[in-house]
Design a protein around this motif. Structure first.
Motif, PDB file in Angstrom:
ATOM      1  N   ASP A  20       0.697  -1.306  -0.082  1.00 19.84           N
ATOM      2  CA  ASP A  20      -0.118  -0.080   0.022  1.00 19.84           C
ATOM      3  C   ASP A  20       0.838   1.323   0.146  1.00 19.84           C
ATOM      4  N   ALA A  21       1.896   1.341   0.850  1.00 21.13           N
ATOM      5  CA  ALA A  21       2.699   2.457   1.072  1.00 21.13           C
ATOM      6  C   ALA A  21       3.386   2.777  -0.126  1.00 21.13           C
ATOM      7  N   PHE A  22       4.061   1.702  -0.790  1.00 20.72           N
ATOM      8  CA  PHE A  22       5.077   1.809  -1.966  1.00 20.72           C
ATOM      9  C   PHE A  22       4.379   1.950  -3.277  1.00 20.72           C
ATOM     10  N   ALA A  23       3.171   1.744  -3.361  1.00 21.94           N
ATOM     11  CA  ALA A  23       2.263   1.873  -4.654  1.00 21.94           C
ATOM     12  C   ALA A  23       2.475   3.085  -5.283  1.00 21.94           C
ATOM     13  N   GLU A  24       2.579   4.124  -4.510  1.00 20.43           N
ATOM     14  CA  GLU A  24       2.955   5.576  -5.334  1.00 20.43           C
ATOM     15  C   GLU A  24       4.300   5.759  -6.031  1.00 20.43           C
ATOM     16  N   TYR A  25       5.022   4.649  -5.859  1.00 19.54           N
ATOM     17  CA  TYR A  25       6.424   4.487  -6.617  1.00 19.54           C
ATOM     18  C   TYR A  25       6.301   3.473  -7.748  1.00 19.54           C
ATOM     19  N   ALA A  26       5.261   3.058  -8.097  1.00 17.54           N
ATOM     20  CA  ALA A  26       4.918   1.909  -9.114  1.00 17.54           C
ATOM     21  C   ALA A  26       5.272   2.455 -10.436  1.00 17.54           C
ATOM     22  N   ASN A  27       4.914   3.857 -10.785  1.00 20.61           N
ATOM     23  CA  ASN A  27       4.948   4.258 -12.009  1.00 20.61           C
ATOM     24  C   ASN A  27       6.012   5.401 -12.043  1.00 20.61           C
ATOM     25  N   VAL A  28       7.110   5.452 -11.241  1.00 19.90           N
ATOM     26  CA  VAL A  28       8.128   6.353 -11.376  1.00 19.90           C
ATOM     27  C   VAL A  28       9.169   5.805 -12.251  1.00 19.90           C
ATOM     28  N   LYS A  29      10.102   6.665 -12.525  1.00 19.37           N
ATOM     29  CA  LYS A  29      11.248   6.216 -13.566  1.00 19.37           C
ATOM     30  C   LYS A  29      12.115   4.924 -13.164  1.00 19.37           C
ATOM     31  N   VAL A  30      12.359   4.865 -12.009  1.00 18.42           N
ATOM     32  CA  VAL A  30      13.015   3.630 -11.255  1.00 18.42           C
ATOM     33  C   VAL A  30      12.312   3.213 -10.246  1.00 18.42           C
ATOM     34  N   PRO A  31      11.054   2.081 -10.656  1.00 17.56           N
ATOM     35  CA  PRO A  31      10.309   1.782  -9.361  1.00 17.56           C
ATOM     36  C   PRO A  31      11.145   1.119  -8.198  1.00 17.56           C
ATOM     37  N   SER A  32      10.424   1.302  -6.985  1.00 13.35           N
ATOM     38  CA  SER A  32      10.834   0.548  -5.869  1.00 13.35           C
ATOM     39  C   SER A  32      10.827  -0.919  -5.838  1.00 13.35           C
ATOM     40  N   THR A  33      11.954  -1.667  -5.535  1.00 16.38           N
ATOM     41  CA  THR A  33      11.832  -3.086  -5.488  1.00 16.38           C
ATOM     42  C   THR A  33      11.036  -3.670  -4.283  1.00 16.38           C
ATOM     43  N   ALA A  34      10.829  -2.719  -3.619  1.00 18.80           N
ATOM     44  CA  ALA A  34       9.761  -3.108  -2.697  1.00 18.80           C
ATOM     45  C   ALA A  34       8.612  -3.790  -3.141  1.00 18.80           C
ATOM     46  N   LEU A  35       8.252  -3.166  -4.479  1.00 14.77           N
ATOM     47  CA  LEU A  35       6.903  -3.653  -4.952  1.00 14.77           C
ATOM     48  C   LEU A  35       7.213  -4.950  -5.343  1.00 14.77           C
ATOM     49  N   LEU A  36       8.312  -5.756  -5.527  1.00 20.37           N
ATOM     50  CA  LEU A  36       8.564  -6.966  -6.220  1.00 20.37           C
ATOM     51  C   LEU A  36       8.483  -8.012  -5.066  1.00 20.37           C
ATOM     52  N   GLU A  37       8.563  -7.649  -3.816  1.00 18.96           N
ATOM     53  CA  GLU A  37       8.725  -8.390  -2.643  1.00 18.96           C
ATOM     54  C   GLU A  37       7.374  -9.221  -2.345  1.00 18.96           C
ATOM     55  N   LYS A  38       7.658 -10.519  -2.113  1.00 21.31           N
ATOM     56  CA  LYS A  38       6.385 -11.248  -1.732  1.00 21.31           C
ATOM     57  C   LYS A  38       6.335 -11.746  -0.295  1.00 21.31           C
ATOM     58  N   GLU A  39       5.126 -12.106   0.015  1.00 18.14           N
ATOM     59  CA  GLU A  39       5.375 -12.628   1.550  1.00 18.14           C
ATOM     60  C   GLU A  39       6.517 -13.533   1.877  1.00 18.14           C
ATOM     61  N   ASP A  40       6.588 -14.390   0.816  1.00 15.74           N
ATOM     62  CA  ASP A  40       7.556 -15.307   1.217  1.00 15.74           C
ATOM     63  C   ASP A  40       9.093 -14.814   1.286  1.00 15.74           C
ATOM     64  N   ASP A  41       9.307 -13.759   0.456  1.00 13.65           N
ATOM     65  CA  ASP A  41      10.578 -13.129   0.558  1.00 13.65           C
ATOM     66  C   ASP A  41      10.960 -12.611   2.126  1.00 13.65           C
ATOM     67  N   ILE A  42       9.877 -11.923   2.465  1.00 14.94           N
ATOM     68  CA  ILE A  42       9.723 -11.351   3.680  1.00 14.94           C
ATOM     69  C   ILE A  42       9.906 -12.577   4.872  1.00 14.94           C
ATOM     70  N   ARG A  43       9.252 -13.504   4.705  1.00 13.28           N
ATOM     71  CA  ARG A  43       9.505 -14.644   5.700  1.00 13.28           C
ATOM     72  C   ARG A  43      10.840 -15.282   5.729  1.00 13.28           C
ATOM     73  N   LYS A  44      11.618 -15.506   4.565  1.00 10.49           N
ATOM     74  CA  LYS A  44      12.924 -15.762   4.420  1.00 10.49           C
ATOM     75  C   LYS A  44      13.653 -14.989   4.982  1.00 10.49           C
ATOM     76  N   SER A  45      13.358 -13.554   4.910  1.00  8.36           N
ATOM     77  CA  SER A  45      14.273 -12.342   5.388  1.00  8.36           C
ATOM     78  C   SER A  45      14.385 -12.503   7.042  1.00  8.36           C
ATOM     79  N   PHE A  46      13.125 -12.817   7.668  1.00 12.10           N
ATOM     80  CA  PHE A  46      12.973 -13.186   9.043  1.00 12.10           C
ATOM     81  C   PHE A  46      13.645 -14.429   9.411  1.00 12.10           C
ATOM     82  N   LEU A  47      13.498 -15.352   8.863  1.00  8.66           N
ATOM     83  CA  LEU A  47      14.170 -16.676   9.247  1.00  8.66           C
ATOM     84  C   LEU A  47      15.693 -16.840   8.901  1.00  8.66           C
TER      85      LEU A  47
END
Length: 157
Positions: A20-47
């Motif tokens: 939700d928060a990073f959606a504003e960066y979806a259409n900028v020249k260099v979109p945020s990689t946050a928008l590519l992260e999946k729940e599983d990526d976050i889970r792996k980062s935690f574990l």
């Protein structure tokens, strides 16, 4: 407003707030990689990468979060995410004040984050909270676009 250290069971909340928060960066020249992260990526980062998160709640509704890692006496945080419906109400500032207080209480002496230099509202936000630019880098993203990043640091004393 109250704050909670996230658990692995909170990954869906963390992901939803971040999208939700990073959606504003979806259409900028260099979109945020946050928008590519999946729940599983976050889970792996935690574990596997010892990442942690703090979630801000207004009553029982999650309204913000940030993710972080501790390395010795430094805490590096990223993906600060405030629900788009409540941005501009001081939740980000409260979240960082909470992080600073509890970091200091636990022997952390330095907080560090990376900020896109072209997002002037974020640069000002961190500067107003006492963060200073400690390093600058220019990254070449996969689409050959250049991204200027500032490392911003705050010493706790």
């Amino acid at each position: 407003m109250h704050f909670k250290k996230a658990t692995i069971e909170d990954v869906a909340i963390i992901h939803k707030l971040m999208m939700d928060a990073f959606a504003e960066y979806a259409n900028v020249k260099v979109p945020s990689t946050a928008l590519l992260e999946k729940e599983d990526d976050i889970r792996k980062s935690f574990l596997h990468h010892k990442e942690e998160a703090i979630i801000a709640y207004d009553a029982d509704k999650p309204v913000g979060m940030l993710r972080f890692k501790i390395n010795n006496q430094a805490l590096s945080f990223h993906r600060v995410s405030i629900d788009s419906k409540v941005q501009g109400r001081g939740i980000g500032k409260q979240l960082l004040n909470y992080l600073e207080y509890h970091s200091y209480q636990n022997g952390i002496t330095e907080l560090v984050c990376k900020v896109r230099m072209n997002v002037t509202k974020n640069m000002k936000f961190y500067s107003d909270l006492g963060y200073v630019i400690s390093d600058k880098k220019i990254l070449t993203k996969p689409n050959n676009q250049l991204l200027e990043l500032a490392t911003m640091t705050k010493l706790l004393n």
